[in-house]
Motif scaffolding. Structure first.
Motif, mmCIF file in Angstrom:
data_model
loop_
_atom_site.group_PDB
_atom_site.id
_atom_site.type_symbol
_atom_site.label_atom_id
_atom_site.label_comp_id
_atom_site.label_asym_id
_atom_site.label_seq_id
_atom_site.Cartn_x
_atom_site.Cartn_y
_atom_site.Cartn_z
ATOM 1 N N GLN A 41 -32.448 -17.393 -8.308
ATOM 2 C CA GLN A 41 -33.732 -18.089 -8.347
ATOM 3 C C GLN A 41 -33.611 -19.525 -7.836
ATOM 4 O OE1 GLN A 41 -35.591 -18.171 -12.236
ATOM 5 N NE2 GLN A 41 -37.614 -17.980 -11.286
ATOM 6 N N GLU A 42 -32.486 -20.158 -8.126
ATOM 7 C CA GLU A 42 -32.248 -21.518 -7.610
ATOM 8 C C GLU A 42 -32.330 -21.552 -6.095
ATOM 9 O OE1 GLU A 42 -28.786 -23.707 -8.851
ATOM 10 O OE2 GLU A 42 -28.806 -22.727 -10.817
ATOM 11 N N LEU A 43 -31.945 -20.428 -5.471
ATOM 12 C CA LEU A 43 -31.948 -20.374 -4.007
ATOM 13 C C LEU A 43 -33.217 -19.716 -3.477
ATOM 14 C CD1 LEU A 43 -28.232 -19.230 -3.569
ATOM 15 C CD2 LEU A 43 -29.130 -21.552 -3.689
ATOM 16 N N GLY A 44 -34.104 -19.278 -4.366
ATOM 17 C CA GLY A 44 -35.342 -18.631 -3.945
ATOM 18 C C GLY A 44 -35.162 -17.202 -3.490
ATOM 19 N N LEU A 45 -34.014 -16.603 -3.854
ATOM 20 C CA LEU A 45 -33.664 -15.265 -3.409
ATOM 21 C C LEU A 45 -33.933 -14.204 -4.474
ATOM 22 C CD1 LEU A 45 -30.132 -15.875 -1.813
ATOM 23 C CD2 LEU A 45 -32.079 -14.817 -0.668
ATOM 24 N N THR A 46 -34.219 -12.991 -4.022
ATOM 25 C CA THR A 46 -34.180 -11.839 -4.926
ATOM 26 C C THR A 46 -32.842 -11.130 -4.701
ATOM 27 O OG1 THR A 46 -35.088 -10.296 -3.314
ATOM 28 C CG2 THR A 46 -36.665 -11.516 -4.673
ATOM 29 N N TYR A 47 -32.502 -10.207 -5.593
ATOM 30 C CA TYR A 47 -31.213 -9.529 -5.454
ATOM 31 C C TYR A 47 -31.091 -8.738 -4.147
ATOM 32 C CZ TYR A 47 -27.044 -6.838 -6.315
ATOM 33 O OH TYR A 47 -25.819 -6.260 -6.162
ATOM 34 N N PRO A 48 -32.081 -7.898 -3.787
ATOM 35 C CA PRO A 48 -31.945 -7.168 -2.520
ATOM 36 C C PRO A 48 -31.908 -8.095 -1.301
ATOM 37 C CG PRO A 48 -33.780 -6.300 -3.827
ATOM 38 C CD PRO A 48 -33.260 -7.476 -4.555
ATOM 39 N N GLN A 49 -32.600 -9.212 -1.367
ATOM 40 C CA GLN A 49 -32.541 -10.177 -0.264
ATOM 41 C C GLN A 49 -31.135 -10.777 -0.176
ATOM 42 O OE1 GLN A 49 -35.687 -12.971 -1.089
ATOM 43 N NE2 GLN A 49 -37.310 -11.476 -0.687
ATOM 44 N N TYR A 50 -30.533 -11.047 -1.309
ATOM 45 C CA TYR A 50 -29.150 -11.544 -1.375
ATOM 46 C C TYR A 50 -28.195 -10.536 -0.738
ATOM 47 C CZ TYR A 50 -24.720 -12.444 -3.973
ATOM 48 O OH TYR A 50 -23.419 -12.638 -4.345
ATOM 49 N N LEU A 51 -28.430 -9.253 -0.984
ATOM 50 C CA LEU A 51 -27.576 -8.220 -0.378
ATOM 51 C C LEU A 51 -27.694 -8.239 1.142
ATOM 52 C CD1 LEU A 51 -28.143 -5.171 -2.783
ATOM 53 C CD2 LEU A 51 -26.215 -6.774 -2.740
ATOM 54 N N VAL A 52 -28.910 -8.403 1.647
ATOM 55 C CA VAL A 52 -29.105 -8.500 3.101
ATOM 56 C C VAL A 52 -28.319 -9.695 3.647
ATOM 57 C CG1 VAL A 52 -30.792 -9.055 4.893
ATOM 58 C CG2 VAL A 52 -31.343 -7.335 3.153
ATOM 59 N N LEU A 53 -28.398 -10.819 2.956
ATOM 60 C CA LEU A 53 -27.682 -12.009 3.427
ATOM 61 C C LEU A 53 -26.171 -11.809 3.370
ATOM 62 C CD1 LEU A 53 -29.780 -15.034 2.115
ATOM 63 C CD2 LEU A 53 -29.574 -14.159 4.443
ATOM 64 N N LEU A 54 -25.674 -11.127 2.340
ATOM 65 C CA LEU A 54 -24.229 -10.863 2.273
ATOM 66 C C LEU A 54 -23.762 -10.211 3.565
ATOM 67 C CD1 LEU A 54 -23.516 -9.478 -1.337
ATOM 68 C CD2 LEU A 54 -23.001 -11.733 -0.404
ATOM 69 N N LEU A 55 -24.555 -9.265 4.082
ATOM 70 C CA LEU A 55 -24.169 -8.585 5.321
ATOM 71 C C LEU A 55 -24.327 -9.502 6.530
ATOM 72 C CD1 LEU A 55 -25.660 -5.041 4.607
ATOM 73 C CD2 LEU A 55 -23.242 -5.683 4.692
ATOM 74 N N LEU A 56 -25.406 -10.278 6.539
ATOM 75 C CA LEU A 56 -25.642 -11.147 7.703
ATOM 76 C C LEU A 56 -24.662 -12.318 7.746
ATOM 77 C CD1 LEU A 56 -29.542 -11.212 7.882
ATOM 78 C CD2 LEU A 56 -27.959 -10.049 9.434
ATOM 79 N N TRP A 57 -24.201 -12.759 6.598
ATOM 80 C CA TRP A 57 -23.198 -13.827 6.601
ATOM 81 C C TRP A 57 -21.913 -13.348 7.278
ATOM 82 C CZ3 TRP A 57 -24.435 -14.995 0.811
ATOM 83 C CH2 TRP A 57 -25.557 -15.845 0.751
ATOM 84 N N GLU A 58 -21.684 -12.058 7.256
ATOM 85 C CA GLU A 58 -20.490 -11.532 7.918
ATOM 86 C C GLU A 58 -20.741 -11.134 9.365
ATOM 87 O OE1 GLU A 58 -17.478 -9.488 6.191
ATOM 88 O OE2 GLU A 58 -18.358 -9.354 4.184
ATOM 89 N N HIS A 59 -21.985 -10.765 9.688
ATOM 90 C CA HIS A 59 -22.190 -10.158 11.015
ATOM 91 C C HIS A 59 -23.233 -10.823 11.888
ATOM 92 C CE1 HIS A 59 -20.163 -7.059 8.625
ATOM 93 N NE2 HIS A 59 -19.515 -6.872 9.740
#
Lengths: 151, 151
Positions: A41-59
DNA sequence: GAATGTTTAATTGTGTGCAATTAAATTTTA
DNA sequence: TAAAATTTAATTGCACACAATTAAACATTC
């Protein structure tokens, strides 16, 4: 007050919540996601959005299809979620010029910038669990195996 | 084609999907719920509705509060879900005359009748998992422990 | 190379989940 | 016992999930 788990003997114990595998999975999954909430919430993210970013941070760039294959989510879930992430300028969406059917999701600077503060989340969650590391690893391994079997 | 899990070395392995506990939990929970689908669909049930019935088959009458405590769901989820179950004549909803704040959910004949056909679902799911019983039990136990820790 | 089939996202519709707020009933307290 | 606090559901608003359908782009086949 109350909050007592119900219990009564039953002729078919398989029908009890506590004897099932799916219910604790379902409940633990929701509770653990909820445990992420204050950090996300501090970052304005939801959990599934965080999962998308985890992948994009790598690729950096991935198609909707690849995101869906890796997160096991379909376009009915991802399309509106990615549009919300686009509005926040975290990701870009464009058709692949070499295959107009595909939509390429790209990481934008604001999305990349979330990586640093997000880095500490997994560690904080692990601490929250108060679970021996060996037990954590065992559970993780078993779940990943089950995941392969169910796919 | 494709469906290759992505992999790239990363300076922070904790940020990878596969090193996390929450993602496999989240994914397995959804996949396992989806595995229930064909069986539940025959009965016109959703998974959370099935969970409500599991409790009512044992207790006949429960308040919304007790259902929520046992399923770890709040009234924002349960109220509309129970209204749908009421429309299908599976359950009744009425205020407790001794405490008008509480709503008592009662099992109706049509809801009770679903028990027999539902009886075989857990066994069929277990078979679908193709998992040694000892492993199943170990995982179930670990998840129930984690559930207690997270509550 | 037109017809057929496949792949890919988007759309639509239904059903959760849950935070936050509201409102009513009950309990506690002063 | 009147006022304050608590408990309980319902409501509201937002964000997933996912089945089913649609539509466009691409691939295959004849």
């Amino acid at each position: 007050m109350s909050n007592q788990p119900l219990s009564t003997p039953d002729q078919n114990p398989l029908l009890k919540l506590s004897s099932q595998l799916c219910f604790p999975l379902y409940a633990v999954s929701r509770l653990l996601t909820k445990a992420y909430q204050p950090f996300l919430q501090e970052l304005g993210l939801t959990y599934p959005q965080y999962l998308v970013l985890l992948l994009l941070w790598e690729h950096e760039e991935l198609t909707v299809k690849t995101l869906g294959e890796n997160l096991l989510l379909d376009s009915g879930t991802l399309t509106p979620l990615l549009k919300r992430m686009e509005q926040k300028q975290w990701v870009s969406r464009r058709r692949d010029p070499r295959d107009e059917r595909s939509v390429i999701i790209g990481l934008l600077p604001a999305g990349a910038a979330l990586r640093q503060p997000a880095c500490r989340i997994p560690e904080q969650l692990f601490n929250r669990l108060e679970m021996p590391e060996a037990e954590f690893e065992a559970l993780r391994t078993q779940l990943n195996q089950l995941l392969l079997r169910l796919q």
